[in-house]
Design a protein around this motif. Structure first.
Motif, PDB file in Angstrom:
ATOM      1  N   VAL A 169       0.852  -1.195   0.000  1.00  0.00           N
ATOM      2  CA  VAL A 169       0.000   0.000   0.000  1.00  0.00           C
ATOM      3  C   VAL A 169       0.882   1.237   0.000  1.00  0.00           C
ATOM      4  N   LEU A 170       0.604   2.165  -0.937  1.00  0.00           N
ATOM      5  CA  LEU A 170       1.349   3.420  -1.023  1.00  0.00           C
ATOM      6  C   LEU A 170       0.361   4.573  -1.156  1.00  0.00           C
ATOM      7  N   ASN A 171       0.349   5.461  -0.165  1.00  0.00           N
ATOM      8  CA  ASN A 171      -0.550   6.611  -0.155  1.00  0.00           C
ATOM      9  C   ASN A 171       0.238   7.898  -0.392  1.00  0.00           C
ATOM     10  N   LEU A 172       0.005   8.516  -1.558  1.00  0.00           N
ATOM     11  CA  LEU A 172       0.698   9.765  -1.926  1.00  0.00           C
ATOM     12  C   LEU A 172      -0.286  10.895  -2.156  1.00  0.00           C
ATOM     13  N   ASP A 173      -1.477  10.794  -1.645  1.00  0.00           N
ATOM     14  CA  ASP A 173      -2.530  11.777  -1.888  1.00  0.00           C
ATOM     15  C   ASP A 173      -2.148  13.172  -1.386  1.00  0.00           C
ATOM     16  N   TYR A 174      -2.652  14.160  -2.120  1.00  0.00           N
ATOM     17  CA  TYR A 174      -2.485  15.583  -1.797  1.00  0.00           C
ATOM     18  C   TYR A 174      -1.021  16.025  -1.792  1.00  0.00           C
ATOM     19  N   ASN A 175      -0.265  15.480  -2.718  1.00  0.00           N
ATOM     20  CA  ASN A 175       1.061  15.991  -3.052  1.00  0.00           C
ATOM     21  C   ASN A 175       1.017  16.519  -4.477  1.00  0.00           C
ATOM     22  N   PRO A 176       1.707  17.602  -4.780  1.00  0.00           N
ATOM     23  CA  PRO A 176       1.696  18.152  -6.142  1.00  0.00           C
ATOM     24  C   PRO A 176       2.590  17.340  -7.078  1.00  0.00           C
ATOM     25  N   LEU A 177       2.168  16.146  -7.432  1.00  0.00           N
ATOM     26  CA  LEU A 177       3.002  15.251  -8.227  1.00  0.00           C
ATOM     27  C   LEU A 177       3.063  15.656  -9.690  1.00  0.00           C
ATOM     28  N   GLY A 178       1.893  15.838 -10.309  1.00  0.00           N
ATOM     29  CA  GLY A 178       1.858  16.182 -11.730  1.00  0.00           C
ATOM     30  C   GLY A 178       2.065  14.964 -12.611  1.00  0.00           C
ATOM     31  N   ASP A 179       1.938  15.188 -13.924  1.00  0.00           N
ATOM     32  CA  ASP A 179       1.986  14.098 -14.892  1.00  0.00           C
ATOM     33  C   ASP A 179       3.356  13.429 -14.982  1.00  0.00           C
ATOM     34  N   GLN A 180       4.416  14.216 -14.812  1.00  0.00           N
ATOM     35  CA  GLN A 180       5.759  13.634 -14.937  1.00  0.00           C
ATOM     36  C   GLN A 180       6.004  12.580 -13.860  1.00  0.00           C
ATOM     37  N   VAL A 181       5.686  12.907 -12.623  1.00  0.00           N
ATOM     38  CA  VAL A 181       5.886  11.954 -11.533  1.00  0.00           C
ATOM     39  C   VAL A 181       4.943  10.766 -11.686  1.00  0.00           C
ATOM     40  N   ALA A 182       3.711  11.022 -12.140  1.00  0.00           N
ATOM     41  CA  ALA A 182       2.763   9.926 -12.349  1.00  0.00           C
ATOM     42  C   ALA A 182       3.302   8.916 -13.353  1.00  0.00           C
ATOM     43  N   GLY A 183       3.996   9.398 -14.383  1.00  0.00           N
ATOM     44  CA  GLY A 183       4.606   8.491 -15.352  1.00  0.00           C
ATOM     45  C   GLY A 183       5.664   7.608 -14.717  1.00  0.00           C
ATOM     46  N   MET A 184       6.471   8.195 -13.827  1.00  0.00           N
ATOM     47  CA  MET A 184       7.485   7.394 -13.129  1.00  0.00           C
ATOM     48  C   MET A 184       6.835   6.360 -12.217  1.00  0.00           C
ATOM     49  N   LEU A 185       5.732   6.755 -11.570  1.00  0.00           N
ATOM     50  CA  LEU A 185       5.037   5.824 -10.690  1.00  0.00           C
ATOM     51  C   LEU A 185       4.407   4.680 -11.478  1.00  0.00           C
ATOM     52  N   ALA A 186       3.937   4.973 -12.692  1.00  0.00           N
ATOM     53  CA  ALA A 186       3.362   3.912 -13.530  1.00  0.00           C
ATOM     54  C   ALA A 186       4.407   2.842 -13.833  1.00  0.00           C
ATOM     55  N   VAL A 187       5.630   3.269 -14.117  1.00  0.00           N
ATOM     56  CA  VAL A 187       6.720   2.315 -14.362  1.00  0.00           C
ATOM     57  C   VAL A 187       7.003   1.498 -13.101  1.00  0.00           C
ATOM     58  N   ALA A 188       6.967   2.170 -11.940  1.00  0.00           N
ATOM     59  CA  ALA A 188       7.219   1.475 -10.681  1.00  0.00           C
ATOM     60  C   ALA A 188       6.153   0.428 -10.410  1.00  0.00           C
ATOM     61  N   VAL A 189       4.884   0.787 -10.657  1.00  0.00           N
ATOM     62  CA  VAL A 189       3.785  -0.159 -10.429  1.00  0.00           C
ATOM     63  C   VAL A 189       3.907  -1.355 -11.366  1.00  0.00           C
ATOM     64  N   ALA A 190       4.264  -1.088 -12.630  1.00  0.00           N
ATOM     65  CA  ALA A 190       4.417  -2.178 -13.596  1.00  0.00           C
ATOM     66  C   ALA A 190       5.540  -3.125 -13.194  1.00  0.00           C
ATOM     67  N   SER A 191       6.538  -2.621 -12.483  1.00  0.00           N
ATOM     68  CA  SER A 191       7.680  -3.448 -12.073  1.00  0.00           C
ATOM     69  C   SER A 191       7.438  -4.174 -10.757  1.00  0.00           C
ATOM     70  N   SER A 192       6.590  -3.593  -9.905  1.00  0.00           N
ATOM     71  CA  SER A 192       6.366  -4.174  -8.580  1.00  0.00           C
ATOM     72  C   SER A 192       5.523  -5.441  -8.661  1.00  0.00           C
ATOM     73  N   ARG A 193       5.892  -6.426  -7.861  1.00  0.00           N
ATOM     74  CA  ARG A 193       5.138  -7.682  -7.808  1.00  0.00           C
ATOM     75  C   ARG A 193       4.163  -7.719  -6.640  1.00  0.00           C
ATOM     76  N   THR A 194       4.170  -6.680  -5.791  1.00  0.00           N
ATOM     77  CA  THR A 194       3.363  -6.734  -4.571  1.00  0.00           C
ATOM     78  C   THR A 194       2.413  -5.564  -4.385  1.00  0.00           C
ATOM     79  N   LEU A 195       2.650  -4.415  -5.025  1.00  0.00           N
ATOM     80  CA  LEU A 195       1.862  -3.216  -4.753  1.00  0.00           C
ATOM     81  C   LEU A 195       0.411  -3.400  -5.194  1.00  0.00           C
ATOM     82  N   GLU A 196      -0.507  -3.329  -4.241  1.00  0.00           N
ATOM     83  CA  GLU A 196      -1.919  -3.564  -4.504  1.00  0.00           C
ATOM     84  C   GLU A 196      -2.759  -2.300  -4.456  1.00  0.00           C
ATOM     85  N   VAL A 197      -2.336  -1.285  -3.690  1.00  0.00           N
ATOM     86  CA  VAL A 197      -3.119  -0.061  -3.516  1.00  0.00           C
ATOM     87  C   VAL A 197      -2.222   1.152  -3.732  1.00  0.00           C
ATOM     88  N   LEU A 198      -2.666   2.064  -4.606  1.00  0.00           N
ATOM     89  CA  LEU A 198      -1.946   3.307  -4.861  1.00  0.00           C
ATOM     90  C   LEU A 198      -2.941   4.456  -4.795  1.00  0.00           C
TER      91      LEU A 198
END
Length: 295
Positions: A169-198
């Protein structure tokens, strides 16, 4: 007597009250100790820390808004969830806490939301997300509302998440992430074998981020089951598409789990993949039944 809980909010604690709390800790009669927004002296805070460190019953410690600057938690705290949400911790404060957090054998969840953290704090947190195959690490991490973290810090976290073998579980709500950081997180989620909640609620995302996340969910098998995108500039249609795909993946896993359970309950039944016939295999009758099936 089963261990109970002590939960106090927004009060100035006297020396007598602190002594009562510490006595309960020494008697191993406390499972949950929560002091939210309470005022206490440096000396009394030290007494609470020592009492918590010595307690064999304490499983959850919550010191929201109640940590004096410069204090360090004892490394023997037997808690599994440490919540400092809303404390003005800053990177310097986290640096003092980090040695105890990094070696604690029972820490599986950490809440550092709204703690005024920056990139240095994120670097320390990444140390609590060991690479796959290393020691055990956090399973749940909350970093809500820490606007001081830059894209560099979030990028470092994304790399750690991609290689973590524990985080669910990873909670990043209410941070000014923007599209660039979201793209990096998408790669991280695709690589993770355990992350169930974002949780990405209110993080400044647009349809561009949503499309990237949609492509990730649609084309790459992940463990992700819940993705929160509320309060972003994302169309309801894209949010629904992502939700539907995540639901489909969950339904497929449930179906596979039921099939595995059925096979475990009845080991005499196996699936013939070539003809989709069900073949009954029993001791002493296997050859004759197989011959009849082939006919």
């Amino acid at each position: 007597m089963l261990p109970g809980s002590i939960q106090i909010s927004g009060e100035t604690l006297s020396g007598a009250e602190i002594r009562d709390i510490c006595e309960s800790l020494r008697e191993n009669s406390v499972r949950l100790l929560s002091l939210r927004g309470c005022q206490l002296s440096e000396r009394d805070f030290g007494h609470v820390c020592r009492g918590a460190a010595e307690s064999r019953s304490l499983a959850q410690l919550n010191l929201n808004l109640g940590i004096p600057p410069g204090r360090r938690l004892h490394s023997n705290f037997p808690f599994y969830l440490h919540s400092l949400h809303g404390s003005p911790l800053t990177d310097a404060g986290l640096a003092l806490l980090n040695p105890a957090l990094s070696i604690h054998p029972s820490l599986v969840a950490l809440d550092l939301g709204d703690c005024m953290l920056g990139d240095e704090g994120i670097n320390l947190i990444c140390g609590l997300l060991p690479p796959d195959g290393a020691k055990s690490g956090l399973k749940e991490l909350t970093l809500s509302a820490n606007p001081g973290v830059t894209s560099k810090g979030w990028g470092r976290l994304a790399i750690a998440v991609a290689h973590s073998s524990q985080l669910r579980v990873l909670n990043l709500d209410y941070n000014p992430l923007g599209d660039q950081v979201a793209g990096m997180l998408a790669v991280a989620v695709a690589s993770s074998r355990t992350l169930e909640v974002l949780d990405l609620e209110g993080t400044g995302l647009t349809n561009q981020s949503a499309q990237t996340l949609l492509d990730m969910v649609e084309n790459y098998p992940t463990a992700l089951r819940t993705l929160i995108l509320a309060e972003n500039n994302i169309s309801p249609e894209l949010q629904q598409q992502i939700s539907d795909l995540l639901s489909e993946g969950e339904e497929e896993e449930e179906t596979e789990a039921r099939e595995v359970t059925a096979r475990e309950k009845n080991p005499w039944i196996c699936q013939n993949n070539s003809s989709s016939q069900m073949v009954l295999m029993t001791s002493g009758l296997g050859d004759s039944l197989l011959a009849e099936t082939e006919m």
